[in-house]
Enzyme design. Structure first.
Site, mmCIF file in Angstrom:
data_model
loop_
_atom_site.group_PDB
_atom_site.id
_atom_site.type_symbol
_atom_site.label_atom_id
_atom_site.label_comp_id
_atom_site.label_asym_id
_atom_site.label_seq_id
_atom_site.Cartn_x
_atom_site.Cartn_y
_atom_site.Cartn_z
ATOM 1 N N LYS A 55 0.829 -1.212 0.000
ATOM 2 C CA LYS A 55 0.000 0.000 0.000
ATOM 3 C C LYS A 55 0.860 1.257 0.000
ATOM 4 O O LYS A 55 0.613 2.205 -0.747
ATOM 5 C CB LYS A 55 -0.917 0.012 1.224
ATOM 6 C CG LYS A 55 -2.116 -0.903 1.139
ATOM 7 C CD LYS A 55 -3.012 -0.714 2.350
ATOM 8 C CE LYS A 55 -4.185 -1.668 2.322
ATOM 9 N NZ LYS A 55 -5.087 -1.490 3.476
ATOM 10 N N LYS A 77 2.783 -3.889 11.112
ATOM 11 C CA LYS A 77 1.500 -4.296 11.712
ATOM 12 C C LYS A 77 1.778 -5.071 12.987
ATOM 13 O O LYS A 77 2.814 -5.738 13.121
ATOM 14 C CB LYS A 77 0.695 -5.182 10.764
ATOM 15 C CG LYS A 77 -0.048 -4.418 9.680
ATOM 16 C CD LYS A 77 -1.299 -3.740 10.196
ATOM 17 C CE LYS A 77 -2.053 -3.048 9.061
ATOM 18 N NZ LYS A 77 -3.340 -2.503 9.488
#
Length: 413
Positions: A92, A104
């Protein structure tokens, strides 16, 4: 068979790398996280007892810049899920030309079963365990189970530890602490804006287009209102416990009011109920999966009636289903582009935090839209250059080429 998010994401990366002729050594480097930590958080509960919570942080690659974003607190969180999400976040960022890598992590816990004080202690403990972290290294942001308040606690804990103010150390915090305006609606509005760019390329008319949305949380509800305001007809919406359908179109404002008063969409007047399975294959023009991973399987794809699928959720379509949709002429607007609104907003938040110069809502909205539309157009252009129908693969190829350039420039491969 259960959906394997990590296997699907890794396979997609290798497929894009093969088409894009990415250096094999770079592919090998990106096939696993660059750094990860797993730790256990002991927490004193309000009643005096103690519990231990498993927690993780995965940094996929920092070739383009500091790893950033994503702190999930959910009961079923595991390390493989964090690995997959970190990989997708790298894509992304790179596909959006953002100088950052994918990060993450989170805690395997149920926020709904913790008191506010217990939840705050857990959030603060999480940030204490992150090593290394900071504006120029690894920057956590909000995700499932976390929000601006969670990030405010984490930022405060980081600043208490370091002894200095650092608004760029944590994303998705309240504007009063250096966050940016437009955070709540960024992803939902971004979903519509990327859809609009895709629709323009295929001469798809928005006025009267019938839209079905799976998921009516923060992203799905904001997107639904944007579709309605643009003249589309939202005919179906499904949440976890209830779904509503109306051939004449649903009033999104009334739906939101009804859910606020009743806690569910169940028995909403002047509408029929609809199941998840029926929503995904209902007679609509645009299908927006905005809830779960892997819901559009091969079997579902064969019965999808929509002309466009706009992925507001992370990885809602399996690779096998994606191929079937493309073969059937369905335009798929992929997740790494469609739900990247908050990713671009986090980049703007970082810029504002580092410069101590904060922007108005109009500037932020225009910047978000411009960046998202450009990212989609670039991915579509690369797909065309490689003679493929998949804009998803176009986005991944574009991202991998940017990461490859950075990796080779650094001399890592």
């Amino acid at each position: 068979m259960a959906y394997d998010f990590l296997e699907q994401s890794t396979r997609l990366m290798k497929q894009a790398a093969e088409i894009g002729e990415i250096n094999p050594d770079v592919v090998e480097l990106l096939s696993g996280p660059g750094r990860l930590i797993a730790f256990r958080i002991p927490l004193k509960m309000d009643d005096g007892s103690s519990r231990v919570f498993d927690a993780y942080r995965v940094c996929h690659t920092d070739a383009l810049g500091p790893t950033r974003d994503g702190t999930r607190i959910s009961p079923d969180l595991n390390l493989d899920e964090c690995k997959a999400l970190a990989l997708v976040m790298s894509i992304k960022h790179a596909a959006g030309r953002i100088p950052a890598g994918g990060g993450k992590g989170g805690i395997a816990a149920d926020p709904g079963k913790l008191s506010k004080q217990e939840f705050e202690r857990l959030c603060r403990a999480y940030i204490r365990y992150l090593r290394p972290s900071g504006p120029d290294c690894d920057v956590p942001g909000a995700d499932v189970g976390t929000d601006m308040q969670s990030m405010a606690w984490m930022l405060d804990e980081y600043e208490q530890i370091t002894g200095h103010h650092a608004p760029a150390a944590v994303n998705d915090k309240p504007p009063i602490l250096g966050g940016t305006l437009g955070g709540y609606e960024a992803t939902g509005l971004g979903v519509f804006e990327v859809f609009e760019a895709a629709a323009e390329q295929i001469d798809f008319k928005l006025e009267g287009a019938r839209v079905a949305i799976q998921g009516f949380g923060q992203v799905g509800s904001v997107a639904a209102k944007a579709f309605q305001d643009a003249g589309c007809k939202v005919i179906a919406i499904r949440e976890i416990d209830a779904g509503v359908y109306s051939e004449d179109g649903l009033d999104i404002d009334k739906l939101l009011e009804y859910r606020e008063e009743n806690g569910s969409l169940e028995d909403f007047p002047d509408a029929d109920s609809i199941s998840n399975e029926d929503l995904l294959t209902c007679d609509c023009d645009v299908l927006v999966p905005a809830a779960l991973q892997g819901v559009i399987t091969k079997e579902v794809a064969e019965n999808v009636k929509a002309r466009m699928v706009v992925e507001a959720a992370n990885s809602p379509t399996t690779l096998e289903a994606d191929e079937i949709l493309l073969e059937r002429g369905v335009t798929v607007v992929p997740d790494v582009l469609a739900n990247a609104g908050s990713v671009h907003l986090c980049q703007m938040e970082r810029t504002q935090g580092l410069s101590d110069d904060y922007w108005g809502a109009e500037t932020i909205s225009e910047q978000r839209r411009r960046r998202l539309v450009h990212s989609y157009q670039k991915a579509a252009e690369i797909a065309e250059e490689h003679g493929i129908k998949s804009v998803r693969l176009g986005a991944w190829i574009h991202a991998l080429k940017r990461i490859e350039e950075a990796v080779l420039a650094r001399g890592w491969c």
